[in-house]
Design an enzyme around this catalytic site. Structure first.
Site, PDB file in Angstrom:
ATOM      1  N   ILE A 143       0.845  -1.193   0.000  1.00  0.00           N
ATOM      2  CA  ILE A 143       0.000   0.000   0.000  1.00  0.00           C
ATOM      3  C   ILE A 143       0.880   1.243   0.000  1.00  0.00           C
ATOM      4  O   ILE A 143       0.505   2.302  -0.466  1.00  0.00           O
ATOM      5  CB  ILE A 143      -0.972  -0.022   1.196  1.00  0.00           C
ATOM      6  CG1 ILE A 143      -2.086   0.985   0.962  1.00  0.00           C
ATOM      7  CG2 ILE A 143      -0.266   0.229   2.518  1.00  0.00           C
ATOM      8  CD1 ILE A 143      -3.347   0.684   1.627  1.00  0.00           C
ATOM      9  N   ASP A 144       2.123   1.092   0.492  1.00  0.00           N
ATOM     10  CA  ASP A 144       3.031   2.238   0.595  1.00  0.00           C
ATOM     11  C   ASP A 144       3.573   2.688  -0.768  1.00  0.00           C
ATOM     12  O   ASP A 144       4.151   3.770  -0.867  1.00  0.00           O
ATOM     13  CB  ASP A 144       4.224   1.891   1.493  1.00  0.00           C
ATOM     14  CG  ASP A 144       3.823   1.601   2.929  1.00  0.00           C
ATOM     15  OD1 ASP A 144       2.632   1.728   3.243  1.00  0.00           O
ATOM     16  OD2 ASP A 144       4.698   1.253   3.732  1.00  0.00           O
ATOM     17  N   ARG A 188       5.851   3.531   6.172  1.00  0.00           N
ATOM     18  CA  ARG A 188       6.948   3.339   7.110  1.00  0.00           C
ATOM     19  C   ARG A 188       8.208   4.050   6.663  1.00  0.00           C
ATOM     20  O   ARG A 188       8.826   4.780   7.419  1.00  0.00           O
ATOM     21  CB  ARG A 188       7.192   1.836   7.190  1.00  0.00           C
ATOM     22  CG  ARG A 188       7.906   1.370   8.378  1.00  0.00           C
ATOM     23  CD  ARG A 188       7.855  -0.120   8.438  1.00  0.00           C
ATOM     24  NE  ARG A 188       8.037  -0.732   7.140  1.00  0.00           N
ATOM     25  CZ  ARG A 188       7.586  -1.935   6.818  1.00  0.00           C
ATOM     26  NH1 ARG A 188       6.904  -2.625   7.670  1.00  0.00           N
ATOM     27  NH2 ARG A 188       7.814  -2.441   5.627  1.00  0.00           N
ATOM     28  N   GLU A 240       3.550   8.302   9.138  1.00  0.00           N
ATOM     29  CA  GLU A 240       3.951   7.616  10.381  1.00  0.00           C
ATOM     30  C   GLU A 240       5.473   7.497  10.464  1.00  0.00           C
ATOM     31  O   GLU A 240       6.045   7.377  11.542  1.00  0.00           O
ATOM     32  CB  GLU A 240       3.318   6.223  10.460  1.00  0.00           C
ATOM     33  CG  GLU A 240       3.805   5.297   9.363  1.00  0.00           C
ATOM     34  CD  GLU A 240       3.269   3.876   9.432  1.00  0.00           C
ATOM     35  OE1 GLU A 240       2.504   3.552  10.346  1.00  0.00           O
ATOM     36  OE2 GLU A 240       3.634   3.092   8.539  1.00  0.00           O
ATOM     37  N   ARG A 307      -5.300  18.230  17.938  1.00  0.00           N
ATOM     38  CA  ARG A 307      -5.677  16.814  18.112  1.00  0.00           C
ATOM     39  C   ARG A 307      -4.960  15.948  17.087  1.00  0.00           C
ATOM     40  O   ARG A 307      -4.688  16.398  15.978  1.00  0.00           O
ATOM     41  CB  ARG A 307      -7.182  16.633  17.886  1.00  0.00           C
ATOM     42  CG  ARG A 307      -8.068  17.400  18.826  1.00  0.00           C
ATOM     43  CD  ARG A 307      -8.118  16.752  20.206  1.00  0.00           C
ATOM     44  NE  ARG A 307      -9.138  17.350  21.039  1.00  0.00           N
ATOM     45  CZ  ARG A 307      -8.953  18.424  21.803  1.00  0.00           C
ATOM     46  NH1 ARG A 307      -7.774  19.024  21.820  1.00  0.00           N
ATOM     47  NH2 ARG A 307      -9.934  18.895  22.548  1.00  0.00           N
TER      48      ARG A 307
END
Ligand code: F6P
Length: 392
Positions: A143-144, A188, A240, A307
């Site tokens: 998916i990356d 990642r 991330e 948030r």
């Protein structure tokens, strides 16, 4: 040797489109009179002989269903390689394991194998072919979208759309509360998912692994510039795997150090488990401690409220979009055609709009957003031009 039975496995993280590849393989295999055996849970099922028979008559429209019928795992048959001290030792273990893996074809009753996976899964396939000449084909999946040798992997555009939709939707609550939202997006090592969804939704700050960020310059200063230009809410798209640069980590961060990052747990292939870091929440905490930033908001008659939202596995969930269904089917068809032609040791690849094949060794490498990419230019323009053009 005539191929009568092929094994298929899916390894690594799942993503929409895996079943589309499977269906593409099954369509062509049926026409060619080749039996398909589904190997369950990736390399785990390969090692433990866990299989199901795949009867195409029972799987109409499999290509439109998300996830993988074959289940998946991050089992790494080469896990002992990392324990070896020298390159020489590593090579020996790799060869020994590759030879053992190749003998499994007999136990499984298969003549050839198609693996659908990312750099880890295709890396194992490459070693098997290199040391034993194993009849194996790789299909790029992640998916990356961070696999070299293919322009796009299936699943990527479905993930981009999901992240864009979520960020589009978040703007209504961000606007209502006049808040800052830090949205953590999968990826990642490479920032493709964050970059494409961030640009598409018009995120106000986009942080990716390829360009380590400065909390001071790339986040705090931009937020100050934006509130001074009249903006009342802000969306930060944050990969991330986005890390602060060393200078920023040492000087701007109070809640993490280099050691925090180095000590992250690793998956069986040695990749850091990044959700354990939760960079979006770290940014929220760090910003909340910056009095100068809060004062700048207050001067503009705004409370500072920030948030984090972690999209996580929602990005891999659900049905593949039309592009990924078609790409998956095309990959599956192409993989099966290579099997029929007896061309092994190859990985399927999309180049332009053509499906071609390349040596497994070439395709299994990682890909990143390049320094001269127009995407970086677009991102930087989008961030800057907004507050500059509205400057009071
Ligand atoms: O497969 C790649 C990926 O989706 C990364 O973006 C993410 O860091 C990782 O998988 C998550 O893995 P898991 O599903 O094992 O938690």
């Amino acid at each position: 040797m005539v191929i009568k039975k092929i094994g298929i496995l899916t390894g690594g993280g799942d993503c929409p489109g895996l079943n589309s590849v499977l269906y593409g393989i099954m369509l062509k295999a049926f026409e060619a009179g080749i039996e398909c055996v589904g190997i369950l849970r990736g390399w785990k099922g390969f090692l433990e002989n866990e299989t199901i028979s795949l009867d195409i008559a029972k799987h109409d429209d499999l290509h439109a269903i998300g996830g993988t019928l074959l289940y998946t795992s991050r089992t790494n048959p080469f896990k002992d390689v990392s324990k070896a001290k020298t390159e020489d030792e590593k090579e020996k273990i790799r060869e020994k394991v590759a030879r053992e893996l190749a003998t499994k074809y007999d136990d499984l009753g298969i003549d050839a194998l198609i693996v659908i996976g990312g750099d880890d899964t295709n890396g194992v396939a490459d070693a098997m072919h290199k040391y034993t000449g194993a009849k194996i084909i790789g299909c790029p999946k992640t998916i990356d979208n961070d696999l070299s040798g293919t322009d796009f992997t299936f699943g990527f555009w479905s993930g981009v759309q999901l992240a864009s939709n979520t960020m589009d939707n978040l703007t209504t609550t961000a606007r209502s509360h006049q808040r800052v939202f830090v949205v953590e997006i999968m990826g990642r090592d490479a920032g493709f998912l964050t970059m494409y969804s961030g640009i598409s939704t018009g995120a106000d700050i986009i942080l990716i692994p390829e360009t380590p960020f400065s909390l001071e310059d790339d986040v705090i200063q931009v937020l100050k510039n934006r509130v001074n230009a009249g903006y009342k809410y802000h969306i930060i798209a944050c990969s991330e795997g986005a890390y602060p640069n060393k200078n920023s980590l040492d000087n701007d961060f109070k809640t993490i150090t280099q050691e925090t990052i180095d000590k992250l747990p690793k998956d069986p292939f040695g990749n850091p488990i990044l959700p354990a870091l939760n960079i979006s929440e770290i940014i929220v905490k760090e910003l909340g401690m910056r009095k100068d930033l809060i004062e700048e908001f207050n001067r503009n008659n705004l409370e500072f409220e920030c948030r984090s939202v972690v999209l996580g596995h929602t990005m891999r969930a659900g049905t593949p979009n039309a592009f990924d269904r078609i790409l998956g089917l095309r990959f599956g068809l192409a993989a099966m055609k290579l099997v029929i032609k007896g061309e092994f040791g190859k990985m399927i690849s999309l180049q332009g709009n053509k499906i071609i094949s390349i040596p497994l060794a070439e395709g299994a490498r990682k890909k990143f957003i390049e320094k001269d990419s127009d995407l970086l230019e677009l991102r930087d323009l989008m961030v800057k031009v907004r507050y500059l053009s509205k400057k009071k």
